[in-house]
Write a protein that holds these residues in place. Structure first.
Motif: not given
Length: 70
Positions: A47-53, A56-58
């Motif tokens: 979950e942390r990796m997904v939110w981090g990605c 980053t994309m935003v």
């Protein structure tokens, strides 16, 4: 099919549906009792990796928009 056959099939389907629901309830109860802490840690990390990605994309999209409009 005669109405009697239809009624018998209907009753059979109702019994099957009740059995399936009881099995689903049993599985739900087992899964609720069986909580593996290692899986919780893995899920939290993912979950942390997904939110981090996503963040980053935003950020990249905002930077690109800023550069285009500048």
């Amino acid at each position: 099919m005669s109405p009697k056959d239809n009624r018998e099939l209907h009753d059979l389907l109702i019994r099957i549906d009740e059995r399936v629901k009881s099995i689903q309830d049993d599985i739900r109860a087992i899964n609720k009792e069986r909580n593996c802490s290692a899986n919780s840690v893995k899920i939290r990390t993912l979950e942390r990796m997904v939110w981090g990605c996503a963040a980053t994309m935003v950020g990249i999209a905002a930077r690109m928009t800023y550069e285009i409009l500048r």
